[in-house]
Design an enzyme around this catalytic site. Structure first.
Site, mmCIF file in Angstrom:
data_model
loop_
_atom_site.group_PDB
_atom_site.id
_atom_site.type_symbol
_atom_site.label_atom_id
_atom_site.label_comp_id
_atom_site.label_asym_id
_atom_site.label_seq_id
_atom_site.Cartn_x
_atom_site.Cartn_y
_atom_site.Cartn_z
ATOM 1 N N CYS A 173 0.616 -1.197 -0.093
ATOM 2 C CA CYS A 173 0.004 -0.152 -0.038
ATOM 3 C C CYS A 173 0.730 1.370 -0.003
ATOM 4 C CB CYS A 173 -0.968 0.035 1.556
ATOM 5 S SG CYS A 173 -1.696 1.578 1.242
ATOM 6 N N CYS A 207 22.467 25.131 11.635
ATOM 7 C CA CYS A 207 22.569 26.220 12.485
ATOM 8 C C CYS A 207 21.263 26.812 13.300
ATOM 9 C CB CYS A 207 23.192 27.446 11.735
ATOM 10 S SG CYS A 207 23.551 28.978 12.584
#
Length: 360
Positions: free
Chosen positions: A35, A333
């Protein structure tokens, strides 16, 4: 004079965009794992994956519909197509994720779904993908994980036809039905029991742990303002940036993990933190890629990659490609104001005991 400056800035912007696009050569991977509703989520938030589509492939009938494929007479498989950046995520990594989300020994379908349209297969685009797929299948066969051979076929890629719109991102559009189906079909239980160790090794966490955030509802604006400091709200909800070298965690050296200040999603580990010299907390990778989403940021006359939490949708910071080369080359960062630090010794108490292995 001002108009000339604006023209020059705009020209530089176009050049930057063009260079960024030229440098990135996206590739395609196609997998059939039963599926397709259940195969989209594992890849949708992987760093380096830009798109995942549900569709049909492998058969001879052009432009098939779901009704046609579901008869099992078209030769098509339910499959997913992944568009990825090989500089950020390898094909081998995609294969690892594929194996831990299927039952590779099932010859007649997947779990409750029976028929040729639900069989598993890897569709290779070139000889390099073919070799990687064959080696990966061989490694699994020889691992002793199963006492019967792996039944997953390795086939040459054929035309991929996108499925109907209501099938795309089904887990987002109908989360309750998706969860019920994945559990009811037997897939969720199989993954949790069979692949627990492999999931951790591949950078995932067990299904039960991810489900803690699947029903997460973000508080409204007023409630968030009452829960967060002014800076935390400015950063997480208004895409702000705190001052470098003047924030809580830029120089934090204790062992532990960093979670989203809003939702609590586990984001980064001290084991992946390094001193970048920028004045903000910097990491080479997230703990679990599924908890991070990436978005193109075209502000400030440049193209950057913004990083947000997947479920809380908090703005976290940006990711750059100037990190340590020997550790993957990435630099996440991140704003301290978007994070809450949990010391390693408090993981169990805080409900994050599954990450204790990072510090053992």
């Amino acid at each position: 004079m001002k108009s000339i400056k604006l023209i020059l800035i705009f020209a530089l912007f176009l050049i930057t965009m063009g260079a960024a696009m030229a440098e990135t050569k996206m590739k395609e991977a196609i997998f059939a794992g039963g599926c397709f509703w259940c195969m989209e989520p594992p890849y949708s938030l992987i760093n380096g994956v830009s798109d995942v589509s549900a569709g049909y492939t492998g058969g001879d009938v052009p432009n098939p519909t779901y009704e046609m494929v579901s008869t099992g007479k078209t030769g098509h498989y339910e499959a997913i197509r992944i568009i990825y950046n090989p500089e950020k995520v390898s094909y081998e990594r995609l294969l690892d994720i594929f194996w831990v989300n299927i039952d590779p020994t099932d010859k007649g379908g997947q779990f409750a779904d029976r028929g040729t349209q639900y069989k598993t297969a890897i569709f290779y685009a070139d000889d390099k993908q073919k070799a990687a797929a064959e080696q990966s299948r061989k490694n699994l066969d020889e691992s002793g994980k199963f006492n019967v051979p792996v039944a997953t076929a390795i086939l040459k890629a054929a035309t991929f036809y996108e499925a109907e719109d209501y099938h795309q991102d089904f887990y987002k559009k109908n989360p309750e039905r998706y969860d019920s189906y994945k559990k009811g079909s037997g897939r969720a239980d199989f993954i949790s029991k069979t692949w627990k160790d492999k999931i951790k090794a591949a950078g995932n966490v067990p299904q039960a742990d991810l489900s803690r955030w699947e029903d997460y509802v973000k508080p409204d604006k007023e409630k968030l303002k009452s829960q967060l400091t002014k800076l935390q709200y400015e950063v997480t909800q208004k895409d702000g940036t705190e001052r470098a070298f003047n924030n809580e965690y830029w120089d934090e050296k204790r062992a532990g993990i960093y979670v989203d200040i809003v939702s609590g999603e586990p984001l980064f580990s001290s084991t992946d933190k390094y001193k970048s010299g920028t004045g903000w907390p910097s990491f080479v990778k997230p703990i679990v890629p599924q908890f991070i989403s990436e978005h193109t940021d075209k502000s400030w006359f440049s193209v950057r990659t913004e990083v947000r939490s997947a479920y809380g949708d908090s703005h976290l910071g940006h990711v750059f490609e100037d990190g340590p080369k020997d550790r993957g080359g990435l630099r996440y960062c991140i704003n301290s104001a978007a994070l809450r630090f949990i010391p390693a010794e408090d993981l169990e108490k805080e409900g994050y005991g599954e990450f204790r292995y990072l510090f053992e």
